[in-house]
Design a protein around this motif. Sequence first.
Motif, mmCIF file in Angstrom:
data_model
loop_
_atom_site.group_PDB
_atom_site.id
_atom_site.type_symbol
_atom_site.label_atom_id
_atom_site.label_comp_id
_atom_site.label_asym_id
_atom_site.label_seq_id
_atom_site.Cartn_x
_atom_site.Cartn_y
_atom_site.Cartn_z
ATOM 1 N N GLU A 45 6.631 9.986 3.201
ATOM 2 C CA GLU A 45 5.896 10.262 2.010
ATOM 3 C C GLU A 45 4.458 10.215 2.307
ATOM 4 O O GLU A 45 3.562 10.496 1.369
ATOM 5 C CB GLU A 45 6.272 8.925 1.125
ATOM 6 C CG GLU A 45 6.285 7.594 1.532
ATOM 7 C CD GLU A 45 6.744 6.283 0.730
ATOM 8 O OE1 GLU A 45 6.928 6.904 -0.560
ATOM 9 O OE2 GLU A 45 6.320 5.230 1.107
ATOM 10 N N ASP A 74 5.207 1.322 7.628
ATOM 11 C CA ASP A 74 5.748 0.983 6.242
ATOM 12 C C ASP A 74 7.227 0.504 6.247
ATOM 13 O O ASP A 74 8.073 0.774 7.119
ATOM 14 C CB ASP A 74 5.709 2.352 5.367
ATOM 15 C CG ASP A 74 5.697 1.999 3.735
ATOM 16 O OD1 ASP A 74 6.170 1.094 3.472
ATOM 17 O OD2 ASP A 74 5.218 2.982 3.109
ATOM 18 N N GLU A 75 7.626 -0.210 5.373
ATOM 19 C CA GLU A 75 9.046 -0.668 5.355
ATOM 20 C C GLU A 75 9.545 -1.244 6.453
ATOM 21 O O GLU A 75 10.510 -0.858 7.373
ATOM 22 C CB GLU A 75 9.994 0.612 5.089
ATOM 23 C CG GLU A 75 9.920 0.890 3.616
ATOM 24 C CD GLU A 75 10.097 -0.401 2.453
ATOM 25 O OE1 GLU A 75 10.641 -1.367 2.844
ATOM 26 O OE2 GLU A 75 9.505 0.090 1.433
ATOM 27 N N GLU A 126 9.737 6.867 5.062
ATOM 28 C CA GLU A 126 10.302 7.503 3.976
ATOM 29 C C GLU A 126 9.686 9.018 3.885
ATOM 30 O O GLU A 126 10.024 9.511 3.093
ATOM 31 C CB GLU A 126 10.178 6.799 2.967
ATOM 32 C CG GLU A 126 11.152 5.807 2.559
ATOM 33 C CD GLU A 126 10.874 4.500 1.717
ATOM 34 O OE1 GLU A 126 9.919 4.389 1.285
ATOM 35 O OE2 GLU A 126 12.047 3.672 1.909
ATOM 36 N N SER A 158 3.138 1.018 -1.087
ATOM 37 C CA SER A 158 2.829 2.407 -0.184
ATOM 38 C C SER A 158 1.554 2.663 -0.816
ATOM 39 O O SER A 158 0.810 3.010 -0.054
ATOM 40 C CB SER A 158 3.975 3.405 -0.134
ATOM 41 O OG SER A 158 4.951 2.828 0.240
HETATM 42 MG MG LIG Z 1 6.866 2.250 -0.244
#
Ligand SMILES: [Mg+2]
Length: 430
Positions: free
Chosen positions: A146, A311-312, A144, A121
């Motif tokens: 973030e 992401d992910e 997430e 990330s």
């Molecule tokens: Mg990450």
Amino acid sequence: MSFYLTIGAADPIELRAQSEALRASCRRMMLHTVQPYFEMRQALLSSWPLGMDLLGREHILHTSALTTMMPWLQEDLADPAGHYWGYNKETGGLCVFDPFDEQRFTNANIAVLAHSGAGKSYAAASVVLSGYTRGIGAIVIDPEAEYAGLIRELGGTYLKLATGSGHAINALDPLLFAADPDEPNDQLNDVLDLIGLMCGRLDEVERAQVEASIRSVLGASEGIPVLGDIWRELERTQSGSRVSTILHRWVTGDLGRMFSAPTNVDLGAAVVGFNVRDLSEELIPPAFLILANWLWAALRRERRARHLLIDEVGLLLEHEPVRRFLIRLARRIRKYGGSLILVSQNPGDFFETKDGAVLATNPSILLLGSQKHSEAVKLQKAFNLTDRQVNYLETADRGDFLLVAGPNRAPIHVMAPPWMDELIVRSRGH
Ligand SMILES: [Mg+2]
Ligand SMILES: Nc1ncnc2c1ncn2[C@@H]1O[C@H](COP(=O)(O)OP(=O)(O)OP(=O)(O)O)[C@@H](O)[C@H]1O
């Protein structure tokens, strides 16, 4: 060719220590070294710049093997007008290049694959930030939560997609299906896919019934339809059927406010983030499909260079329609000036299915980080890595990646400049 290494030291103990260290690092590079016992003088003279080889230990080598012995001969990716990626761990040179360079790359897509905590990330955020300094915007799908701080600090919009957040995207937003001469305009199938995801698959009969309802709703000309209209039509013709019962959940209450209401979010800002952390598991695939469709439409409406960071992505690959969608996106986003950044902690996710493998091999640029042996071997097969590169992946530290950019391969360390590092770390509340 002959390759001689000479070391000097103040005393025999240090000399021995240094020679051991040198031989150890040669072994790591799969180089077998031989000490020239009783020929030290010839060896020493041969390694001086006198132009003579008194030892005459010659070997025939592949040129590729030869270059690994002279890391300083490696070409650095240095294009001053590009994104900043980190520094090359072998040469120490900065790694700067432009992923949007059409002459160099067939697309601007980037995959970041490494195990959990390896700095994926962070690396992805630093790419987005580098792009931002060059005036390239970004859309971030943030499972997430973030990236919120980072996006707000850049003056972007951060939207929370969760029940009760007040943000809505109309699953039937006509913008989603804006006519594009180059794209087959297949709203009917897209909506069928979506309802299929919501209801956990449709059988033949259900498919036909839903299709008829969609046709009649889309055919009616007044106003902008919402999912609720399809449900009402279905309820009118097939009252109490399985699909209509399940769909009811999606068009009422919090879910209805989110997906069956006029769109109220806008992609005007240069950087936009979607927090999807608080979506419950079952909502993720359909919600993602709506979101992704809508992003796709937005990308097509206004062609400009920007990153679309997911992401992910591993979680999403389990779902067939989402996979298909991502492939379509990966293949066509270049045309609209975009760069898809896929981040996953489990490269296996990609290679288990044929579609997944397409997604993993589509990006022109890869950042491969720390991996377990079994995963590293999968990557080796897929990307033709050398044993040494596999070994690098298995022993990589946090922030270390093998950068594969077109024909170039370089071990890099992602080191964001201080202001960027501060922004990334602070905004994630570490
Ligand atoms: Mg990450
Ligand atoms: N190149 C780097 N330099 C300095 N710090 C880093 C670097 N890469 C990662 N970190 C720090 O390491 C921690 C983990 O990094 P990050 O969250 O990016 O890993 P990840 O691979 O995305 O993990 P996850 O799989 O859990 O999402 C973070 O605190 C991050 O700030």
